[in-house]
Design a protein around this motif. Sequence first.
Motif, short mmCIF file in Angstrom:
data_model
loop_
_atom_site.label_atom_id
_atom_site.label_comp_id
_atom_site.label_asym_id
_atom_site.label_seq_id
_atom_site.Cartn_x
_atom_site.Cartn_y
_atom_site.Cartn_z
N CYS A 1 -10.20 0.83 -2.39
CA CYS A 1 -9.17 0.40 -1.59
C CYS A 1 -7.87 0.93 -2.02
O CYS A 1 -7.09 0.60 -1.51
CB CYS A 1 -9.40 -1.15 -1.47
SG CYS A 1 -10.86 -1.78 -0.81
N TYR B 1 -4.50 -18.22 -2.97
CA TYR B 1 -5.57 -17.42 -2.88
C TYR B 1 -6.96 -17.42 -3.72
O TYR B 1 -7.83 -16.88 -3.38
CB TYR B 1 -5.05 -15.88 -3.41
CG TYR B 1 -3.71 -15.53 -2.62
CD1 TYR B 1 -3.80 -15.06 -1.36
CD2 TYR B 1 -2.63 -15.54 -3.30
CE1 TYR B 1 -2.60 -14.76 -0.84
CE2 TYR B 1 -1.36 -15.22 -2.56
CZ TYR B 1 -1.39 -14.58 -1.43
OH TYR B 1 -0.37 -14.27 -0.67
N ASP C 1 -0.60 -11.13 -0.13
CA ASP C 1 -1.38 -11.43 1.32
C ASP C 1 -2.40 -10.28 1.45
O ASP C 1 -3.66 -10.24 1.65
CB ASP C 1 -0.61 -11.70 2.47
CG ASP C 1 -0.30 -12.83 2.65
OD1 ASP C 1 -0.49 -13.72 1.94
OD2 ASP C 1 0.41 -13.23 3.79
N LEU C 2 -1.87 -8.91 1.13
CA LEU C 2 -2.18 -7.66 1.31
C LEU C 2 -3.53 -7.53 0.26
O LEU C 2 -4.70 -6.84 0.62
CB LEU C 2 -1.38 -6.35 1.27
CG LEU C 2 -1.90 -5.18 1.96
CD1 LEU C 2 -2.24 -5.16 3.27
CD2 LEU C 2 -0.42 -4.13 1.94
N SER D 1 -5.17 -9.78 -1.13
CA SER D 1 -6.00 -10.70 -0.63
C SER D 1 -7.09 -10.16 0.16
O SER D 1 -8.22 -10.51 0.37
CB SER D 1 -5.45 -12.12 -0.42
OG SER D 1 -6.53 -13.04 -0.30
N GLU D 2 -6.40 -9.45 1.24
CA GLU D 2 -7.12 -8.90 2.39
C GLU D 2 -8.21 -7.84 1.92
O GLU D 2 -9.14 -7.97 2.47
CB GLU D 2 -6.03 -8.45 3.28
CG GLU D 2 -6.68 -7.75 4.48
CD GLU D 2 -5.69 -7.00 5.43
OE1 GLU D 2 -4.53 -7.21 5.49
OE2 GLU D 2 -5.92 -5.95 6.07
N TYR D 3 -7.65 -7.37 0.72
CA TYR D 3 -8.94 -6.17 0.43
C TYR D 3 -9.73 -6.90 -1.02
O TYR D 3 -10.64 -6.05 -1.60
CB TYR D 3 -8.21 -5.15 -0.46
CG TYR D 3 -7.28 -4.28 0.62
CD1 TYR D 3 -8.19 -3.27 1.38
CD2 TYR D 3 -6.14 -4.15 0.89
CE1 TYR D 3 -7.54 -2.37 2.24
CE2 TYR D 3 -5.59 -3.24 1.80
CZ TYR D 3 -6.28 -2.31 2.45
OH TYR D 3 -5.72 -1.39 3.14
#
Lengths: 473, 473
Positions: free
Chosen positions: B355, B440, B414-415, B417-419
């Motif tokens: 990622c 998180y 946030d980004l 955490s999204e991955y």
Amino acid sequence: MLTPADTAFAERLAARLPVGRLRAPEPRHLEEPRGRYKGQGGLLALPETVEDVSTILQEANAARVPVVPYGGGTGLVSGQVAPELPAPLLVSLERMTVIRAVYPAENVMIAEAGAILSDIQAAAEAENRLFPLSLAAQGSCRIGGNLATNAGGVGVLRYGNTRDLCLGLEAVLPDGRIWNGLSRLRKDNTGYDLRNLLIGSEGTLGIITAATLKLSPRPAATGTAMLVVSSPRAALDLLSLARDQVGDGVSAFELINRQGLDFLTETMPDLRQPWAEPPDWSVLIELGLSGGTDPTEALEELFAKAFERGLLSDGVIARSEAQRDALWSVREHLPEGNRRIGSISSHDISLPLSCVPEFIERGNAAIADIGAFRVNCFGHLGDGNLHYNIFPPKWGDRRDHEGERPRINRTVHDLVSEYGGSVSAEHGIGRLKVDELELYGDPVKLAVMRQIKIALDPNGIMNPGAVLRAGNG
Amino acid sequence: MLTPADTAFAERLAARLPVGRLRAPEPRHLEEPRGRYKGQGGLLALPETVEDVSTILQEANAARVPVVPYGGGTGLVSGQVAPELPAPLLVSLERMTVIRAVYPAENVMIAEAGAILSDIQAAAEAENRLFPLSLAAQGSCRIGGNLATNAGGVGVLRYGNTRDLCLGLEAVLPDGRIWNGLSRLRKDNTGYDLRNLLIGSEGTLGIITAATLKLSPRPAATGTAMLVVSSPRAALDLLSLARDQVGDGVSAFELINRQGLDFLTETMPDLRQPWAEPPDWSVLIELGLSGGTDPTEALEELFAKAFERGLLSDGVIARSEAQRDALWSVREHLPEGNRRIGSISSHDISLPLSCVPEFIERGNAAIADIGAFRVNCFGHLGDGNLHYNIFPPKWGDRRDHEGERPRINRTVHDLVSEYGGSVSAEHGIGRLKVDELELYGDPVKLAVMRQIKIALDPNGIMNPGAVLRAGNG
């Protein structure tokens, strides 16, 4: 106070689960490979999802029903069979066998806890990757059990124990809470290491339902040899020499004693052995090398150097896959040979590496003082891990020596303890070694373990009597 | 309720310790490298033995005095500086620096917690061994702090994090009990993994006083190159290719962004850089190979193959030790360049390996949406660990952008955490990231951490406010 998994409990639990998740245990669920412990009836739960497991533990915790997590049933210390509890709830992960994902570019796989080890190995191989955990029971043990017991095996020297092969877990805590920890990260310093706390806790702190596993590149080429060494000390020197030469390329280094080969001759005369006359000490060495170096040439070079230094006198280097399999077959049949002869006492011990030769000498002398026993000492020498097993004299029967077992046990383990060794290197504590843990373990560590157990499982429902004595608040 | 380390407490404690163990903290004990937190007076204890540490914690626990363990003071998340407590007792391990033993044949060293990392490296090298933990602060950080924070660094790709380099611990628990766990064993399955629980707990569960460390054979030969790649994705493909070729032989793989090189040009014009025009993306790769394969030839082969596949366009392979040092010097000065420019916000993040390229693209776009910031994204690409740091526009000043920091932080994390990434890959939580951990982190994991903290430190004296919010029962 624990209560049995009785009909009323089964009905309450069934009402909260999809149809078909509960039944009576089969005989196989109540046995263990050593035949020392026998389980009792109770109830068998066959969850298919992590939510099933959560529901099961919520109900068991509310009702104070003891829970015994069940993997492949191959554990050697009776962590999976509980003879002394109120009829327990067995939770077998055998229906949770999905390999959820493989990320070959990341060397990562996510597998459910019930996946059989050899299926995981095959799934890795299908992506040209290696899952390096390798042990005798790999055709039937399940990864959840491997994690719960931090299994060892023949690949530890290079790749580490099971805990070193795990990046993350999904697990259900004793009260049913689900921890979503299926990380694919190599580095993550966000809080306490819950993963390693659950790994090796033998089902006493929760149930592992899935794991992120670390894969490795497959070695470009593998070389295997069986080498006759003059002594365990020479074997250690040979290992040093091999590592100087190929570094981490040494992927297995197994010590073999004449006694083990004699047992094979006696019990499996058809098994091909490489020697006309079994040597006192030999090692099975495997090199797994990446591109550039030919492992067979590396083994020839190692042989020449070691011969020059007087470390070895003879050897066979495999020239084909069939020869390699034949050499490994000798090593892999040693436990079966032991089983057919029947040990009085077997010891899964580890020692500081440099103490191994002296331990073997002193151990053998101490056993000889007790009686004319046969000792088969073999194992994962590179990890300092010996299987030090005591057998009756030739033509004798183990049943005539049951009375001597406690003294033998104590003699071996006292000596292990004197060297700062471990009385359970790779099998765990289970129920078989609770006394040993109390006798030889650090008392502060034990007290801390109890504090953690009480904090996470205040009702004491999780695998009671394994690792820690049941009810020992 | 915690109470300050006042004069009465100091007198009681002094009465139980040898002379000279207590004094006032020096200014250096009350600062941290980022300059965000300032400690307060209190009392400084300088134990010389594990028994001293035990006495100190017994008294602190009895009096409910907060304890802040202190290593080299180089931690980047303010685990070592506590501004908000009643005046704490700082316990610095700086007088416990003895290397107690080295066992070269076992690849094992036993060192006290206050030993400086570079001294440990040197002691290993003196026995022709490698202690592979390697990081910018190695000349002043202490191994106890490295263990308490599970430090990372440039050797993780091959050798693992600090926890992977430790076989056993001696530690003092919050109530003063001493755990003697200095095992030299590679395999030991006797109970819960207390070692890994303490490692990475940042002084909140006890004080590590000594450790058994794992050494490695030194690679027979090392090769280093800096290669210009077309993108982070090409860098990952290059890593795969390198591993196919030399397996575990890839010992470092560091991503470098043009921004970092530009900072060096701006702030350290005398530092020699390998390029006339700094490339957008480059990697520093190091191969450590055992006998047989020449790493320079291996790098040439890798270069040719990677060039053929369009992964790279240029490169420098070190032909001498001096050239190797020059390449590493560029990498090692990147953090200093950052410091001189002054970041608004810096992020020690990790991501699933595959990622990383997409994250960088989306992250850069998201930051550009907030303002015309400069982003220096570099780090341990092989571990998925990026240092993703945000700087003011050219000629700008960080102080004018303090107000944007929360939004930048939130956007990046946030980004991440999204991955499924981590907001603290190698620095830990300390006091700086407690909010992030709560935001998180997995809530069940956090709850279990609190249960363990309460079980082992019921009075909450150990490094209160680090990792877990203080007083959060």
